[in-house]
Design a protein around this motif. Structure first.
Motif, mmCIF file in Angstrom:
data_model
loop_
_atom_site.group_PDB
_atom_site.id
_atom_site.type_symbol
_atom_site.label_atom_id
_atom_site.label_comp_id
_atom_site.label_asym_id
_atom_site.label_seq_id
_atom_site.Cartn_x
_atom_site.Cartn_y
_atom_site.Cartn_z
ATOM 1 N N TYR A 161 29.925 30.469 61.002
ATOM 2 C CA TYR A 161 29.073 31.450 60.611
ATOM 3 C C TYR A 161 28.059 31.923 61.486
ATOM 4 C CZ TYR A 161 25.161 34.068 58.217
ATOM 5 O OH TYR A 161 24.299 34.628 56.918
ATOM 6 N N TRP A 162 26.957 30.952 61.720
ATOM 7 C CA TRP A 162 26.028 30.547 62.352
ATOM 8 C C TRP A 162 26.176 31.514 63.696
ATOM 9 C CZ3 TRP A 162 23.901 28.870 66.889
ATOM 10 C CH2 TRP A 162 23.144 28.367 67.108
ATOM 11 N N ALA A 163 27.425 30.506 64.289
ATOM 12 C CA ALA A 163 28.154 30.198 65.814
ATOM 13 C C ALA A 163 27.623 31.637 66.026
ATOM 14 C CB ALA A 163 28.132 29.627 66.224
ATOM 15 N N GLU A 164 28.629 32.505 65.269
ATOM 16 C CA GLU A 164 29.368 33.694 65.254
ATOM 17 C C GLU A 164 27.720 34.127 65.569
ATOM 18 O OE1 GLU A 164 32.706 35.177 65.902
ATOM 19 O OE2 GLU A 164 33.192 33.269 66.337
ATOM 20 N N LEU A 165 27.133 34.818 63.879
ATOM 21 C CA LEU A 165 25.801 35.791 64.029
ATOM 22 C C LEU A 165 25.023 35.254 65.075
ATOM 23 C CD1 LEU A 165 24.925 35.974 60.695
ATOM 24 C CD2 LEU A 165 26.799 37.091 62.234
ATOM 25 N N ASP A 166 25.200 34.784 65.936
ATOM 26 C CA ASP A 166 23.707 34.206 67.008
ATOM 27 C C ASP A 166 24.483 34.666 68.210
ATOM 28 O OD1 ASP A 166 22.284 32.213 68.222
ATOM 29 O OD2 ASP A 166 24.039 30.754 69.031
ATOM 30 N N ASN A 167 26.011 34.055 68.131
ATOM 31 C CA ASN A 167 26.154 34.910 69.352
ATOM 32 C C ASN A 167 26.380 35.881 69.794
ATOM 33 O OD1 ASN A 167 28.429 33.706 71.697
ATOM 34 N ND2 ASN A 167 29.960 34.319 70.514
ATOM 35 N N GLN A 168 26.453 37.050 68.410
ATOM 36 C CA GLN A 168 25.990 38.664 68.623
ATOM 37 C C GLN A 168 24.163 38.719 69.082
ATOM 38 O OE1 GLN A 168 26.310 41.698 65.419
ATOM 39 N NE2 GLN A 168 28.994 40.602 65.702
ATOM 40 N N MET A 169 23.506 37.775 68.423
ATOM 41 C CA MET A 169 22.569 38.164 68.978
ATOM 42 C C MET A 169 21.323 37.935 69.416
ATOM 43 S SD MET A 169 21.316 38.320 64.776
ATOM 44 C CE MET A 169 21.154 36.956 64.074
ATOM 45 N N CYS A 170 21.981 36.226 69.948
ATOM 46 C CA CYS A 170 21.206 35.445 70.972
ATOM 47 C C CYS A 170 21.912 35.133 71.556
ATOM 48 C CB CYS A 170 20.447 34.327 69.755
ATOM 49 S SG CYS A 170 19.385 34.947 68.816
ATOM 50 N N TYR A 171 22.748 34.116 71.347
ATOM 51 C CA TYR A 171 22.973 33.361 72.705
ATOM 52 C C TYR A 171 23.260 34.072 74.033
ATOM 53 C CZ TYR A 171 26.082 29.861 74.354
ATOM 54 O OH TYR A 171 26.803 29.035 75.890
ATOM 55 N N LYS A 172 22.729 33.392 74.855
ATOM 56 C CA LYS A 172 23.016 34.040 76.158
ATOM 57 C C LYS A 172 23.141 35.868 76.338
ATOM 58 C CE LYS A 172 27.700 33.323 76.759
ATOM 59 N NZ LYS A 172 29.312 32.939 77.259
ATOM 60 N N LYS A 173 21.834 35.776 75.328
ATOM 61 C CA LYS A 173 21.256 37.528 75.923
ATOM 62 C C LYS A 173 19.601 36.913 75.631
ATOM 63 C CE LYS A 173 24.725 39.988 73.489
ATOM 64 N NZ LYS A 173 25.584 38.725 73.198
ATOM 65 N N SER A 174 18.687 38.033 75.964
ATOM 66 C CA SER A 174 17.073 37.849 75.793
ATOM 67 C C SER A 174 16.577 37.712 74.257
ATOM 68 C CB SER A 174 16.648 38.473 77.366
ATOM 69 O OG SER A 174 17.559 40.134 77.145
ATOM 70 N N ALA A 175 17.363 38.329 73.236
ATOM 71 C CA ALA A 175 17.273 38.149 72.375
ATOM 72 C C ALA A 175 16.167 37.169 71.925
ATOM 73 C CB ALA A 175 17.474 38.053 71.149
ATOM 74 N N GLY A 176 16.025 35.637 72.505
ATOM 75 C CA GLY A 176 15.608 34.090 71.523
ATOM 76 C C GLY A 176 14.521 34.358 72.380
ATOM 77 N N GLN A 177 14.078 35.268 73.261
ATOM 78 C CA GLN A 177 12.929 35.325 74.023
ATOM 79 C C GLN A 177 11.696 36.280 73.112
ATOM 80 O OE1 GLN A 177 13.492 37.264 77.948
ATOM 81 N NE2 GLN A 177 14.102 35.096 78.208
ATOM 82 N N ILE A 178 12.054 37.178 72.448
ATOM 83 C CA ILE A 178 11.240 37.796 71.584
ATOM 84 C C ILE A 178 10.687 36.399 70.318
ATOM 85 C CG2 ILE A 178 11.212 39.143 69.575
ATOM 86 C CD1 ILE A 178 14.294 40.364 70.715
ATOM 87 N N GLU A 179 9.359 36.998 70.124
ATOM 88 C CA GLU A 179 8.365 35.928 69.402
ATOM 89 C C GLU A 179 9.287 35.142 67.778
ATOM 90 O OE1 GLU A 179 5.077 37.181 68.806
ATOM 91 O OE2 GLU A 179 3.858 35.592 68.218
ATOM 92 N N ASN A 180 9.303 34.220 67.592
ATOM 93 C CA ASN A 180 10.143 34.192 66.560
ATOM 94 C C ASN A 180 11.437 33.715 66.359
ATOM 95 O OD1 ASN A 180 7.397 32.713 65.115
ATOM 96 N ND2 ASN A 180 7.231 34.738 64.300
ATOM 97 N N VAL A 181 11.905 34.713 66.901
ATOM 98 C CA VAL A 181 13.942 34.821 67.413
ATOM 99 C C VAL A 181 14.215 33.172 67.335
ATOM 100 C CG1 VAL A 181 16.111 35.521 68.421
ATOM 101 C CG2 VAL A 181 13.223 37.098 67.266
ATOM 102 N N GLU A 182 14.234 32.502 68.524
ATOM 103 C CA GLU A 182 14.239 31.522 69.132
ATOM 104 C C GLU A 182 14.309 30.765 67.423
ATOM 105 O OE1 GLU A 182 14.224 28.100 72.302
ATOM 106 O OE2 GLU A 182 13.619 30.371 72.614
ATOM 107 N N ARG A 183 13.005 30.440 67.221
ATOM 108 C CA ARG A 183 12.476 29.417 66.494
ATOM 109 C C ARG A 183 12.940 29.637 64.732
ATOM 110 N NH1 ARG A 183 8.873 29.424 62.602
ATOM 111 N NH2 ARG A 183 8.191 31.514 63.239
#
Ligand code: 0O2
Length: 205
Positions: free
Chosen positions: A157-179
């Motif tokens: 569940y986590w990996a699928e949502l992470d894949n859609q939102m963050c993984y290999k995407k730039s969303a991780g750079q948005i403040e707090n998203v990565e954390r």
């Protein structure tokens, strides 16, 4: 360069060779599931899926790894051109399945990564096994690598949502998203363990 990769990786013989190796591994995993289900009197594997990596993903991964974008580099370097994902109900089931794969004499485990014991910085959790499958055609045998990703339902569940939102995407750079995504992975791991404890208490009754 990429056109040449596409030309060679997408030939029917190459695609069918990987598909054959995945079929062999999937058949084995179905047997493992049947055996474990009988042993524990409950379903162990919830679902299984298989895919051959798309040419553009292969090219991007080769670039990420600093390799040349060629057919030879893809076949030599990438362990996951053929990939199978196994989703289990509980987090301890992952190790039952991994142990059973290791016990198969006709599958050679070439590499293992335990991102459950040691999650990735992103929070990603799964056990990865790279297996070598002998594929024989016209008297010639070659070892084809297949990646098996084994994880719990909650980890998936986590990996699928992470894949859609963050993984290999730039969303991780948005403040707090990565954390936050990492923190949610910790919450999921905690719930996964609590569910396991609950199951064990029920089994003792
Ligand atoms: P895709 O699109 O899912 O296929 P190796 O060559 O065997 O040493 P590799 O493949 O370079 O190892 O790296 P790793 O980290 O062992 O495994 C990479 C795969 O794990 C990824 O494949 C993803 O499927 C999954 N993965 C790793 N980290 C994350 C993460 O943070 N989030 C999510 N959702 N999945 C992750 P690909 O090819 O990168 O992607």
């Amino acid at each position: 360069m990429e056109d040449k990769l596409k030309e060679r990786i997408e030939t029917p013989m190459v695609q069918l060779t990987y598909a054959y190796a995945m079929d062999v591994v999937q058949a084995k995993l179905r047997m493992i599931n049947a055996d474990l289900t009988e042993q524990f009197s409950r379903q162990v594997i919830r679902s299984m899926s298989a895919r051959i990596k798309k040419t553009d993903s292969i090219a991007k991964k080769l670039v990420r790894k600093g390799r040349e974008v060629t057919f030879e580099a893809a076949v030599d370097t990438l362990n996951d051109i053929a990939g199978i994902r196994v989703v289990c109900y509980f987090c301890d089931d992952i190790y039952q399945v991994a142990d059973a794969v290791r016990a198969q004499k006709d599958l050679k485990v070439l590499k293992e990564k335990d991102y459950v014991k040691q999650p990735k910085k992103s929070g990603y959790q799964s056990v990865h096994l790279i297996v070598g499958v002998p594929v024989t055609y016209k008297g010639q045998t070659k070892e084809v690598r297949v990646e098996i990703q084994i994880r719990s339902f909650a980890m998936d569940y986590w990996a699928e949502l992470d894949n859609q939102m963050c993984y290999k995407k730039s969303a991780g750079q948005i403040e707090n998203v990565e954390r936050k995504i990492k923190a949610y992975s910790d919450v999921i791991a905690k719930v996964d363990n609590q569910m396991l404890e609950l199951r064990r208490r029920i089994e003792k009754m």
